[in-house]
Design a protein around this motif. Structure first.
Motif, PDB file in Angstrom:
ATOM      1  N   CYS A 154       0.951  -1.243  -0.132  1.00 26.96           N
ATOM      2  CA  CYS A 154       0.187   0.095   0.171  1.00 26.96           C
ATOM      3  C   CYS A 154       0.872   1.232   0.073  1.00 26.96           C
ATOM      4  CB  CYS A 154      -0.920  -0.261   1.312  1.00 26.96           C
ATOM      5  SG  CYS A 154      -2.365  -1.079   0.731  1.00 26.96           S
ATOM      6  N   LYS A 155       2.002   1.156   0.761  1.00 31.99           N
ATOM      7  CA  LYS A 155       2.964   2.489   0.697  1.00 31.99           C
ATOM      8  C   LYS A 155       3.230   2.657  -0.651  1.00 31.99           C
ATOM      9  CE  LYS A 155       4.319   1.736   5.415  1.00 31.99           C
ATOM     10  NZ  LYS A 155       5.287   1.097   6.218  1.00 31.99           N
ATOM     11  N   GLU A 156       3.832   1.901  -1.555  1.00 31.50           N
ATOM     12  CA  GLU A 156       4.076   2.014  -2.555  1.00 31.50           C
ATOM     13  C   GLU A 156       3.009   2.401  -3.710  1.00 31.50           C
ATOM     14  OE1 GLU A 156       8.101  -0.957  -2.230  1.00 31.50           O
ATOM     15  OE2 GLU A 156       6.483  -1.749  -3.484  1.00 31.50           O
ATOM     16  N   GLU A 157       2.133   1.825  -3.546  1.00 31.25           N
ATOM     17  CA  GLU A 157       0.771   2.186  -4.311  1.00 31.25           C
ATOM     18  C   GLU A 157       0.372   3.711  -4.263  1.00 31.25           C
ATOM     19  OE1 GLU A 157      -0.017   0.297  -6.585  1.00 31.25           O
ATOM     20  OE2 GLU A 157      -0.521  -1.895  -6.006  1.00 31.25           O
ATOM     21  N   SER A 158       0.540   4.209  -3.247  1.00 33.04           N
ATOM     22  CA  SER A 158       0.279   5.631  -3.087  1.00 33.04           C
ATOM     23  C   SER A 158       1.153   6.398  -4.098  1.00 33.04           C
ATOM     24  CB  SER A 158       0.391   6.396  -1.567  1.00 33.04           C
ATOM     25  OG  SER A 158      -0.202   5.499  -0.704  1.00 33.04           O
ATOM     26  N   PHE A 159       2.485   6.142  -4.327  1.00 35.23           N
ATOM     27  CA  PHE A 159       3.326   6.868  -5.101  1.00 35.23           C
ATOM     28  C   PHE A 159       2.941   6.425  -6.483  1.00 35.23           C
ATOM     29  CE2 PHE A 159       6.883   4.917  -7.746  1.00 35.23           C
ATOM     30  CZ  PHE A 159       7.138   6.193  -8.344  1.00 35.23           C
TER      31      PHE A 159
END
Ligand code: BYC
Length: 311
Positions: A154-159
């Motif tokens: 999820c942290k990477e998906e926000s980017f």
């Protein structure tokens, strides 16, 4: 005996405790997870293709670097998810065979072509946007390794979502031609993005078990609604029009009502008859065959070290 174990298992889930690989679990739960997590992994890996298609044609060095990083992240997501699936007692080889023979599905969305650079923006904005809504919910899923993979993903998906929305904003506020490209991409990706959440709850074969076992924390329709409400505001902000004449604010429910989804199209695409199904799988088979020497070398290296340690 089995009943007692199953009750203890459900109690644990109801108490919001995570199930870990070595814990006892019903066979149905194990199979359900293998199906869902592996299909999720396949989606991440197949999902590299539509965007990868634009790496050599990105319009600037910055855009190219960002896109390479994003596509590489998707590979990483696939790897976390394959590893999580393997903790359930199935090998990577079996999973890859299921994908390549059509036994396992992957997300409908990756069977559509990426025709213009605006499609790269639409994927980040809408496809990653839909994935975030789904995956934020899955961070609380009951199976420990899946839940932990989701937190990281999820942290990477926000980017990814931001990079897509940035492309769309720039084009939507650019020349008339760029505006038209952005609108055209939204027109083509909108409905398939809504389909990503799966069939309506009343037609969803797996939701009932998934909710009882807290694999899913929210239903397909509830998550789809969250996505629509967010995306409508984002489209408005950059002057794009959602291609749905029935889209309307519902003051009673405090959300947007939207038109009918074409489920015939969804099932056609999911069952192998989308624009790009064959191409996606053929590319996967080719890349897998071409990568054989790397896998062989890695295994030989591990074996050599094992033997060395024994000697
Ligand atoms: N596409 O009973 P249902 C990404 C199938 S990738 C194809 O509701 P469930 C990204 C379903 O499998 C994001 N098939 O199932 C990567 C089932 O068939 P089977 C991918 C679909 O599992 C690169 C049947 O329909 N995300 O983020 O309870 C670049 C009945 O459905 C689809 C995930 O995979 C679909 N859209 O709910 C950019 C999330 N929907 O298996 C972005 C994890 C349904 O019986 N998965 N089907 O043959 C889930 O949350 C759930 O599996 C679903 C479906 C909500 C997708």
């Amino acid at each position: 005996m089995e009943d007692r174990k199953e009750r203890a298992f459900q109690d644990k889930i109801d108490a919001e405790l995570k199930i870990e690989p070595k814990d006892w679990m019903p066979e149905k739960y194990r199979r359900h997870l293998i199906r869902q997590i592996s299909q999720h992994a396949h989606s991440e890996i197949i999902g590299m293709q539509p965007e990868g298609n634009w790496i050599t044609r990105a319009p600037s060095l910055r855009a190219k670097m960002v896109l390479i990083a994003k596509v590489q992240d998707e590979a990483g997501h696939g790897l976390y998810l394959y590893s999580a699936t393997e903790t359930l007692g199935i090998t990577r080889n079996e999973l890859i065979t299921q994908l390549q023979t059509g036994k396992a599905k992957y997300s409908n969305i990756f069977n559509y072509p990426t025709l213009t650079w605006a499609d790269v923006g639409a994927i980040g904005w809408l496809v990653d946007g839909a994935a975030i809504v789904n995956q934020q919910s899955l961070r609380r899923t009951s199976y420990g390794p899946y839940s932990r993979a989701m937190i990281r993903i999820c942290k990477e998906e926000s980017f990814h979502h931001r990079q897509g929305y940035e492309i769309m904003s720039k084009m939507a506020l650019g020349t008339t031609e760029q505006q038209e490209m952005a609108q055209d991409a939204l027109d083509r990706w909108w409905w398939p993005s809504l389909m990503m959440f799966g069939p309506h709850d009343s037609d969803s074969a797996h939701t009932s078990n998934a909710m009882q076992w807290k694999i899913k924390r929210e239903t397909n329709d509830d998550l789809r609604q969250v996505f629509v409400d967010r995306a409508v505001k984002q489209a408005e902000l950059i002057g794009l029009t959602i291609p749905d004449s029935e889209l309307k604010w519902n003051p009673k429910n405090k959300n947007y009502d939207f038109g009918k989804i074409d489920w015939n199209e969804f099932w056609e695409v999911v069952n192998g008859n989308g624009f790009c199904n064959k191409e996606r799988i053929n590319n996967h088979v080719k890349a897998h065959e071409e990568g054989k020497w790397v896998r062989d070398a890695a295994i030989a290296y591990t074996e050599k070290n094992k033997n060395g340690a024994r000697a």
